[in-house]
Design an enzyme around this catalytic site. Structure first.
Site: not given
Length: 424
Positions: A171, A174-176, A178, A195, A288, A292-293, A307
């Site tokens: 998927g 946030a930064f790139g 996975v 990640k 957060d 989902r996390n 996360d």
């Protein structure tokens, strides 16, 4: 450190970080003087030679904060990459000058490709330059008095890119991207989640990415995702974590929630609380917390908190930006005053519990972000727990959603009751 391990024949593809190739993974030139780099910020092939790349004291693109933490005694030093100006990556030596100060010296090159810190002395290789200062005890600059005494080796969490073999994309982070990957170490092979950080990311984004890794390295608990290492020598930067093949709890709930036994839902709540209670004791504000996390691991789908991209270890955090923050999990004081604390995490835990008994539904059904904020702040609105929620759970969630942060219970305080319910 491994340099050529793994079996590429067993994977679909591998990120090639030591050769030039697509723009996506092209590297950045370093080791040259800033003046020479106007048009060469995308190609560092000539500067990081194998003798440097494989040196135990070369730490890659670690931030100043991590470098300084490694330098304990006067004269301790590391070689690393840093961003000197926007888009310009250079080599630098970080050295502890005294108990209070660490100095950072950029390594420049001239037109003849000689390396230097002070123009008074140049060498043909970076290794020779470091050896000169280490053996002669000459200071790197007269003003600083900084001398190289002991090279600090890479810590165990610093892993090589060629120990990671990419298997498939899982998927977008946030930064790139996975990925699912295979990590090969002295302990053997294991599947990991990786990640990645986009090569063209800003210094601020890169520091946030590496801060997440730094936060995760502090934690060791069965209900918190474990970090295996960070690869920072080349692009893309990578964080390797334990693989949770059950995926995100949110997806699992949407797919299986209606048929899940109540006992399993109770267990999900208790295990999430165990992980969060541990983080609470570590003074970690997660910021957060949501289904989902939470990832699911192993045959029994053990819950793991994941996360840490927004996490911090400050007692109270003030953050003026709410643009990318998931409003529906935020406490009233966060929505109004942008204040995060362990108590705002307790509020978010209550929303997570609602998600579990609502089979992964989105909180505040039918309401937009703006409408949700208005109802919570202006009318003191609270969601109703699903009808089949155990009474003990409803009571805890109600307490977790108290308007006054100090009236919300610590997660560690409600954990015994949650574990008792899960064990019934």
């Amino acid at each position: 450190m491994a340099s050529s391990i793994g079996d590429p024949s067993k994977v679909k593809y591998r990120i090639q970080s030591t050769t030039s190739g697509t723009k996506k993974f092209k590297k950045t030139k370093e080791g040259a003087s800033v003046e020479d780099k106007k048009d060469e910020t995308k190609d560092d092939e000539g500067s990081i030679t194998d003798d440097i790349r494989n040196a135990d004291f070369y730490h890659g693109l670690i931030p100043k904060t991590d470098a300084e933490a490694l330098l304990k005694k006067e004269g301790d030093f590391v070689l690393r990459k840093t961003e000197h100006n926007t888009g310009v990556i250079v080599l630098c030596i970080s050295v502890r000058v005294d108990a209070e100060k660490v100095k950072h010296f950029v390594i420049n090159t001239d037109a003849a490709k000689n390396y230097f810190i002070d123009v008074a002395h140049k060498e043909t290789t970076v290794s020779n330059l470091i050896n000169f200062y280490k053996t002669t005890k000459n200071p790197l600059s007269a003003a600083s008095g900084a001398k190289l005494r002991k090279a600090v080796e890479r810590p165990p969490w610093a892993i090589n890119h060629d120990a990671i073999f990419i298997m498939k994309k899982l998927g977008q982070g946030a930064f790139g991207e996975v990925y699912l990957a295979e990590y090969v170490s002295e302990k053997g092979r294991e599947k990991v989640a990786v990640k990645t950080m986009k090569g063209e990311a800003s210094r601020d984004a890169r520091n946030k990415f590496l801060k997440e890794a730094r936060m995760m390295r502090k934690y060791d608990h069965k209900n918190v995702v474990r970090i295996l290492g960070v690869a920072v020598h080349e692009h893309p930067l990578m964080i390797a974590m334990e693989c949770c093949e059950g995926g995100a709890m949110s997806s699992y709930l949407k797919k299986n929630g209606k048929t899940m036994p109540m006992k399993e839902k109770n267990r999900f709540v208790a295990e999430a609380a165990e992980g969060l209670s541990y983080l609470e004791k570590q003074q970690c504000i997660h910021r957060d917390i949501a289904a989902r996390n939470c990832l699911l691991s192993g045959k029994n789908n053990t819950v793991k908190i994941s996360d840490f991209g927004m996490s911090d270890d400050k007692a109270i955090l003030h953050d003026d930006t709410l643009e990318k923050v998931p409003v529906k999990w935020l406490a009233p004081e966060t929505l109004q005053d942008r204040i995060y604390s362990l108590k705002s995490d307790v509020w978010a835990f209550g929303v997570l519990v609602w998600e579990i008994y609502s089979n992964g539904a989105e909180p505040y059904p039918g309401l937009s972000r703006l409408q949700t904020r208005a109802k919570i702040v202006l009318t003191d609105y609270r969601m109703k727990m699903p009808d089949d929620t155990p009474a003990e759970i409803t009571k805890i969630v109600t307490q977790s959603w108290d308007k006054v942060p100090d009236k919300r219970p610590a997660i560690s305080a409600v954990l015994p009751d949650l574990k008792k319910l899960a064990d019934k």
